[in-house]
Design an enzyme around this catalytic site. Sequence first.
Site, PDB file in Angstrom:
ATOM      1  N   CYS A 319       2.292   3.314  -7.549  1.00  0.00           N
ATOM      2  CA  CYS A 319       0.836   3.310  -7.756  1.00  0.00           C
ATOM      3  C   CYS A 319       0.483   3.261  -9.248  1.00  0.00           C
ATOM      4  CB  CYS A 319       0.203   4.488  -7.044  1.00  0.00           C
ATOM      5  SG  CYS A 319       0.309   4.324  -5.248  1.00  0.00           S
ATOM      6  N   HIS A 403       2.187   3.878  -1.335  1.00  0.00           N
ATOM      7  CA  HIS A 403       2.926   5.135  -1.225  1.00  0.00           C
ATOM      8  C   HIS A 403       4.064   5.035  -0.206  1.00  0.00           C
ATOM      9  CE1 HIS A 403       0.409   7.930  -3.636  1.00  0.00           C
ATOM     10  NE2 HIS A 403      -0.513   7.006  -3.397  1.00  0.00           N
ATOM     11  N   GLU A 405       6.230   7.298   0.423  1.00  0.00           N
ATOM     12  CA  GLU A 405       6.429   8.592   1.087  1.00  0.00           C
ATOM     13  C   GLU A 405       5.471   8.777   2.252  1.00  0.00           C
ATOM     14  OE1 GLU A 405       2.784   9.474  -1.086  1.00  0.00           O
ATOM     15  OE2 GLU A 405       4.541   8.238  -1.479  1.00  0.00           O
TER      16      GLU A 405
END
Length: 431
Positions: A319, A403, A405
């Site tokens: 990001c 993202h 995760e």
Amino acid sequence: MGIYAMDFALKFNHSIFSTPYPPKPSPKCRFLTARCSLPLSSDGAATGLAERPWKVADARLVLEDGSIWRAKSFGASGTQVGEVVFNTSLTGYQEILTDPSYAGQFVLMTNPHIGNTGVNFDDEESRQCFLAGLVIRSLSITTSNWRCVESLGDYLAERNVMGIYDVDTRAITRRLRQDGSLIGVLSTEQSRSDDELLEMSRSWDIVGIDLISGVTCNAPYEWVDETKLEWDFNSDGRDRDTYRVIAYDFGIKHNILRRLASYGCKITVVPSTWPAAETLKLKPDGVLFSNGPGDPSAVPYAVETVKEILGKVPVFGICMGHQLLGQALGGKTFKMKFGHHGGNHPVRNLRNGHVEISTQNHNYAVDPASLREGVEVTHVNLNDGSCAGLAYPALSIMSLQYHPEASPGPHDSDCAFREFIELMESTKQAA
């Protein structure tokens, strides 16, 4: 104090309540009169009445385009300014509340029903709530989840975060999609006029502000927690070799660190202003540049740090880290119309053709045409064609604009952590 007598007259016809057969001759009308007495205040208004069982509108969201949205408040009270963005995630509002990348923003949830699972202390992505406020359609009046320890309203009030509900989130979302992200002011203060709030929204801007300095850690620390076994969804193909990683905290989420630890990384988290020379002294196997809030062009010190590290160790940007890498590689970043915020964004991996459903949260993007020769665009957002991933094999660089995760969100992109491990491993072997 005077006494005010209120008469209630109920008129009814016997034929309505009695059996219609046989018909009654000349049914008569009767009157039932009830009398009650309530005390009057000095101005003649009745006192002693119970409070209304429903909440009335007591808050306003005033947007810079001049629109005023009446709503009901929950959480904290006061007046707050921020950029309004919408998030399309169906679940995971607590992870969104504690994502530091939302600093300076009001998050509008397009999913209409929020708060039904309450909050718990396991799903927090950082040490506090960094967003400016929460805007939702319907606030659940009850919670139902085995992990719930607190209601959403109480949680926000304790953390001094404002929230509003019973507002037309669909209409606001359509306005944001048409006009782009707008600055707004949330207020529960009736003493402030609409014009005053409108002036506040038009005199503040999020562009060019260093928001990272307000969310980063103050000093280095070690991270050791892995993803808990009951939540670990991808443990195949891992080895237990240890890789030393320095993670720059531009607003890092806890689950990024947990995923790295689960893949065998020993992690030291450092502040955003940590000197590159100090990082290289620690002889890391790799460096992570994390997610974070705001405008990447407002943090030139971070870009310089990235430049000093490139080519010396493998790096992975997520990001904000991706955008800083883009600038360090000669590229430019630009502000998107309304950004990407949600857990359902399709991304194509150009290397293998696979499509990943990803979690995204950013208002800025890298212009791939501005990058130096040799930089490869590895991922593309299928909604608008924007750059979603970069690689520069010559300098052992990889980055994603979303993202991996996925907290909250789908787990399609978790393999990116494995790719970072492989990048560090191959560099080690080549040394």
